[in-house]
Scaffold this active site. Structure first.
Site, PDB file in Angstrom:
ATOM      1  N   CYS A 116       3.611 -13.816 -44.331  1.00 45.42           N
ATOM      2  CA  CYS A 116       2.621 -14.010 -43.265  1.00 45.42           C
ATOM      3  C   CYS A 116       1.843 -15.317 -43.382  1.00 45.42           C
ATOM      4  O   CYS A 116       1.267 -15.783 -42.408  1.00 45.42           O
ATOM      5  CB  CYS A 116       1.656 -12.836 -43.229  1.00 45.42           C
ATOM      6  SG  CYS A 116       2.458 -11.246 -42.907  1.00 45.42           S
ATOM      7  N   HIS A 257      -4.419 -15.085 -38.851  1.00 50.12           N
ATOM      8  CA  HIS A 257      -3.194 -14.290 -38.866  1.00 50.12           C
ATOM      9  C   HIS A 257      -3.506 -12.926 -38.275  1.00 50.12           C
ATOM     10  O   HIS A 257      -4.522 -12.312 -38.595  1.00 50.12           O
ATOM     11  CB  HIS A 257      -2.685 -14.160 -40.306  1.00 50.12           C
ATOM     12  CG  HIS A 257      -1.599 -13.143 -40.453  1.00 50.12           C
ATOM     13  ND1 HIS A 257      -0.477 -13.128 -39.654  1.00 50.12           N
ATOM     14  CD2 HIS A 257      -1.472 -12.085 -41.304  1.00 50.12           C
ATOM     15  CE1 HIS A 257       0.298 -12.114 -40.010  1.00 50.12           C
ATOM     16  NE2 HIS A 257      -0.284 -11.471 -41.002  1.00 50.12           N
ATOM     17  N   ASN A 287       1.762  -7.564 -35.632  1.00 48.66           N
ATOM     18  CA  ASN A 287       1.884  -8.538 -36.719  1.00 48.66           C
ATOM     19  C   ASN A 287       3.263  -9.173 -36.659  1.00 48.66           C
ATOM     20  O   ASN A 287       4.270  -8.525 -36.949  1.00 48.66           O
ATOM     21  CB  ASN A 287       1.663  -7.830 -38.060  1.00 48.66           C
ATOM     22  CG  ASN A 287       1.690  -8.785 -39.246  1.00 48.66           C
ATOM     23  OD1 ASN A 287       2.117  -9.937 -39.133  1.00 48.66           O
ATOM     24  ND2 ASN A 287       1.263  -8.312 -40.397  1.00 48.66           N
TER      25      ASN A 287
END
Length: 330
Positions: A116, A257, A287
């Site tokens: 990520c 994020h 996500n």
């Protein structure tokens, strides 16, 4: 005396697969509900790549849109860095496939894998190449098909992720002097990267070429990851601001994020930023790992929220454990 160079973001683009999967649809497959997912994550839907639609396809779509926005031809690109944890193949690098799809014959291309945090890592690497004068124009992409590594029977992970891609074009320019308020000129002001390999197991895939010779599935210790995220993101944000000589009040936009709405809200609260100055797309995108920041960035640029001169803070944390932040004057 050598001229100081800075990396300017001159264009961005994004791409989402056509298929949208709602929480209600997921609730027909696993023991979950729309209320349960929204309350714990803020996610309402996610995009899922079609059969045969690869990470390179998503990356290429986003890259073309970023190049168009920048007014840059593929032939002008000297460097392509693709941040992904879901490459088309174990090798070669998916970035080289994107290079061929774009018909970019100059320079070089490679992948960066920091889950990520991948986009922040890739941005930092490209920024260094530009600042050193080794490349003039760089294409930085975050692209993921996370749906391919999910265990669709595990409600703790399958509800969290989606597929997508985002990209930015960097170009070197002579660094401008700070303005009357002491804020540096346009460009990437500061980027800071960290990792803690002792936390390797709290977010990982259960397979790998040298371990099981399979891709495996996502495995996550959610509570442990959340605890480290709150501490690490606050720390790296403070570090990034201090390195740039700026204060929290100077931030126009936070582009985090998109992992969990509670983490996003917690980070904004620590910065003293109202929700109105935080770019949030997790409800629509879920996500998307390395793609989440450039996806959110492109949304905010195209709808007019992020304007020239704005100070934009991007931050992320992912498996490894890795984390980082970047501060940009748009």
């Amino acid at each position: 005396m050598a001229t100081a160079l800075v990396s300017q973001i001159i264009g961005c683009g994004s791409y989402l697969p056509e298929r949208v999967v709602s929480n209600q649809e997921l609730a027909t497959r696993v023991d979950t509900s729309d209320e349960w997912i929204v309350e714990r994550t803020g996610i309402r839907q996610r995009h899922i790549a079609a059969e045969g639609e690869l990470t390179s396809d998503l990356a290429c779509h986003a890259a073309r849109r970023a190049l168009d926005a920048a007014g840059v031809l593929p032939a002008e690109v000297d460097l392509i860095i693709l941040a992904t944890t879901t490459p088309d193949h174990t090798f070669p690098a998916t970035a080289t496939r994107v290079q061929a799809m774009l018909d970019t014959r100059n320079g070089f291309a490679f992948d960066v894998q920091a889950v990520c945090s991948g986009f922040i890592y890739a941005l930092a690497v490209a920024d260094n190449f530009v600042r050193m004068g080794q490349v003039g124009t760089a294409l930085v992409i975050g692209a993921e098909t996370m749906s391919r590594v999910l265990d669709w029977g595990d409600r703790t992970t399958c509800v969290l992720f989606g597929d997508g891609a985002g990209a930015v074009v960097l170009r070197g320019a002579v660094a401008a002097l700070p303005d009357a308020q002491g804020i540096p000129g346009r460009g990437i002001l500061s980027t800071h990267l960290h990792s803690n390999g002792h936390l390797y197991d709290i977010l990982r895939a259960s397979g790998g070429p040298s371990w099981t010779q399979t891709v495996g599935h996502m495995r996550m210790q959610g509570k442990e990851l959340f605890r480290h995220a709150v501490v690490n993101l606050a720390s790296v944000v403070e570090e990034t601001l201090a390195a740039s000589g700026l204060a929290q009040k100077d931030i126009d936009w936070l582009v985090p994020h998109q992992a969990n709405l509670r983490i996003i809200d917690g980070t904004a609260k620590k910065l003293g930023l109202p929700k109105s100055r935080v770019v949030t797309t997790i409800d629509r995108h879920a996500n998307t790992s390395a793609a989440s920041i450039p996806l959110a960035l492109d949304v905010a640029v195209r709808d007019g929220r992020i304007k020239p001169g704005h100070i934009v803070l991007m931050e992320a944390m992912g498996g490894g454990v890795t984390w980082g932040a970047s501060l940009v004057r748009w």
